[in-house]
Design a protein around this motif. Structure first.
Motif, short mmCIF file in Angstrom:
data_model
loop_
_atom_site.label_atom_id
_atom_site.label_comp_id
_atom_site.label_asym_id
_atom_site.label_seq_id
_atom_site.Cartn_x
_atom_site.Cartn_y
_atom_site.Cartn_z
N UNK A 197 0.86 -1.17 0.00
CA UNK A 197 0.00 0.00 0.00
C UNK A 197 0.90 1.23 0.00
N UNK A 198 0.31 2.38 -0.10
CA UNK A 198 1.11 3.60 -0.16
C UNK A 198 0.29 4.76 0.38
N UNK A 199 0.98 5.81 0.83
CA UNK A 199 0.35 7.06 1.23
C UNK A 199 0.98 8.18 0.41
N UNK A 200 0.18 9.21 0.14
CA UNK A 200 0.61 10.22 -0.82
C UNK A 200 0.46 11.63 -0.27
N UNK A 201 1.35 12.51 -0.71
CA UNK A 201 1.14 13.94 -0.55
C UNK A 201 1.56 14.59 -1.87
N UNK A 202 0.56 15.07 -2.62
CA UNK A 202 0.85 15.66 -3.93
C UNK A 202 0.61 17.17 -3.94
N UNK A 203 0.24 17.71 -2.76
CA UNK A 203 0.07 19.16 -2.59
C UNK A 203 -0.99 19.74 -3.52
N UNK A 204 -1.94 18.89 -3.93
CA UNK A 204 -3.03 19.37 -4.79
C UNK A 204 -4.19 19.85 -3.91
N UNK A 205 -5.07 20.67 -4.51
CA UNK A 205 -6.25 21.14 -3.78
C UNK A 205 -7.15 19.97 -3.39
N UNK A 206 -7.23 18.98 -4.27
CA UNK A 206 -7.89 17.72 -3.93
C UNK A 206 -6.81 16.65 -3.90
N UNK A 207 -6.30 16.34 -2.71
CA UNK A 207 -5.12 15.47 -2.64
C UNK A 207 -5.43 14.02 -3.00
N UNK A 208 -4.42 13.37 -3.53
CA UNK A 208 -4.49 11.94 -3.74
C UNK A 208 -4.65 11.26 -2.37
N UNK A 209 -5.33 10.12 -2.34
CA UNK A 209 -5.54 9.41 -1.08
C UNK A 209 -5.05 7.97 -1.21
N UNK A 210 -4.73 7.29 -0.09
CA UNK A 210 -4.73 7.87 1.26
C UNK A 210 -3.66 8.95 1.41
N UNK A 211 -4.05 10.04 2.05
CA UNK A 211 -3.18 11.21 2.13
C UNK A 211 -2.19 11.09 3.28
N UNK A 212 -0.95 11.39 2.98
CA UNK A 212 0.09 11.54 4.01
C UNK A 212 0.04 13.00 4.44
N UNK A 213 -0.72 13.29 5.47
CA UNK A 213 -0.96 14.68 5.82
C UNK A 213 0.31 15.32 6.40
N UNK A 214 0.36 16.64 6.36
CA UNK A 214 1.57 17.34 6.78
C UNK A 214 1.19 18.69 7.38
N UNK A 215 2.14 19.24 8.10
CA UNK A 215 2.07 20.63 8.51
C UNK A 215 3.43 21.24 8.19
N UNK A 216 3.45 22.53 7.91
CA UNK A 216 4.71 23.17 7.54
C UNK A 216 4.87 24.47 8.31
N UNK A 217 6.14 24.76 8.66
CA UNK A 217 6.43 25.95 9.46
C UNK A 217 6.54 27.20 8.58
N UNK A 218 6.30 27.05 7.28
CA UNK A 218 6.36 28.17 6.36
C UNK A 218 6.18 27.62 4.96
N UNK A 219 6.50 28.44 3.96
CA UNK A 219 6.37 27.98 2.59
C UNK A 219 4.96 28.12 2.06
N UNK A 220 4.82 27.89 0.75
CA UNK A 220 3.52 28.02 0.10
C UNK A 220 3.42 26.99 -1.02
N UNK A 221 2.20 26.82 -1.53
CA UNK A 221 2.04 26.01 -2.73
C UNK A 221 2.79 26.70 -3.88
N UNK A 222 3.31 25.90 -4.80
CA UNK A 222 3.97 26.44 -5.98
C UNK A 222 3.14 26.09 -7.21
#
Ligand SMILES: [Ca+2]
Ligand SMILES: [Ca+2]
Ligand SMILES: [Ca+2]
Ligand SMILES: [Ca+2]
Length: 292
Positions: free
Chosen positions: A103-128
């Motif tokens: 199985x796998x978990x994903x974070x693609x930084x899309x507005x509708x993320x791929x699932x299952x999502x590997x959720x994250x938090x960030x101390x800064x930065x923005x979407x590119x």
């Protein structure tokens, strides 16, 4: 009836010494039970099938101290293990377990993320989004329409802890790019991407780093892979981009991989992106945690 007769026919006995041969009339003198794969009568090959039980059935096996080494094949849920009875510790121990379904978990930084999502938090930065400026025309994402970028700061992208305790192999991969705001800027030696790993969220081990050199910049189309094998010793496998300017092909580290991540109820992964100019832009995308 036929099988019983056939088996009985192949029991070879000598005075004071009895052996059983299946599909052979000449069992090895070293074997009390000798199995031969080919049935000469039918021309069919076969294997050895140990007794298959589930957990409930295993509990009904009346093991005692004399059953040290008794073998079964346990099939229960997604667990499939060859097990041997340890009469000293009075439990069943795994000799080999089949890998559980990948199985796998994903974070693609899309507005509708791929699932299952590997959720994250960030101390800064923005979407590119969009392209460039340098490399000119290169997309600032490797899948979909967004990545995650960090410029003129040090930012931790912290992924939520993952329970890998039922897995046998855990691997991380993601895409990396180093954009520049001008043709003369880019990443230098102190501008670095670091993958950190922790099993408690407190003590972190630096595992893989990529840093620039002399204002190097590259997009997501490079073929170089910054790969590490987790060892937890806080000494990273370190990659330095070749000297400055536009990098491409085997000179551009557009992929990062880290294999053999810890088997733990709480696996933490952090990607730290560090640079110190508004014309230096780290971008990551397509984070995949493979759980095997
Ligand atoms: Ca994306
Ligand atoms: Ca620079
Ligand atoms: Ca190391
Ligand atoms: Ca810099």
């Amino acid at each position: 009836m036929k099988k019983i007769l056939f088996s009985a026919f192949l029991i070879v006995s000598t005075i004071g010494y009895s052996q059983v041969g299946i599909n052979t009339t000449t069992p090895s003198s070293a074997a009390v039970l000798h199995l031969v794969s080919l049935n000469a009568a039918t021309g069919v090959y076969g294997g050895f099938m140990p007794p298959v039980v589930n957990l409930g059935q295993r509990a009904l096996i009346p093991v005692t101290a004399v059953d040290d080494g008794l073998m079964i094949y346990l099939v229960d849920g997604t667990t499939r293990c060859v097990q041997m009875y340890n009469a000293t510790s009075t439990n069943w121990v795994n000799m080999y377990c089949m890998p559980v379904a990948a199985s796998a978990m994903y974070q693609d930084f899309e507005l509708v993320p791929n699932t299952p999502e590997l959720t994250y938090s960030a101390s800064g930065g923005t979407f590119s989004t969009g392209t460039g400026p340098f490399p000119s025309g290169a997309p600032r994402f490797s899948d979909g329409s967004q990545g995650y970028q960090v410029s003129n700061s040090t930012v931790n992208v912290d992924f939520a802890s993952v329970d890998t305790s039922t897995n046998t192999t855990v691997n991380l991969s993601f895409d990396l790019a180093a954009f520049s705001g001008t043709s003369g800027n880019g990443m230098d030696g102190t501008d670095v991407m670091t993958v950190f790993v922790s099993t408690d969220g407190v003590t972190w081990s630096s595992e893989v780093t990529v840093n620039g050199a002399g204002n190097s910049y590259w997009g997501f189309a490079g073929s170089a892979v910054a790969s590490g094998v987790y060892d937890g010793n806080n000494v990273p496998t370190a990659y330095t981009a070749p000297g400055g300017g536009l990098l491409s092909g085997p000179n551009a580290y557009s992929k990062v991989t880290l294999t053999g991540l810890p088997i733990s109820p709480t696996l933490f992964i952090r990607i730290e992106l560090k640079n110190n100019s508004s014309n230096e832009i780290w971008v990551i995308d397509n984070v995949v945690l493979n759980l095997l």
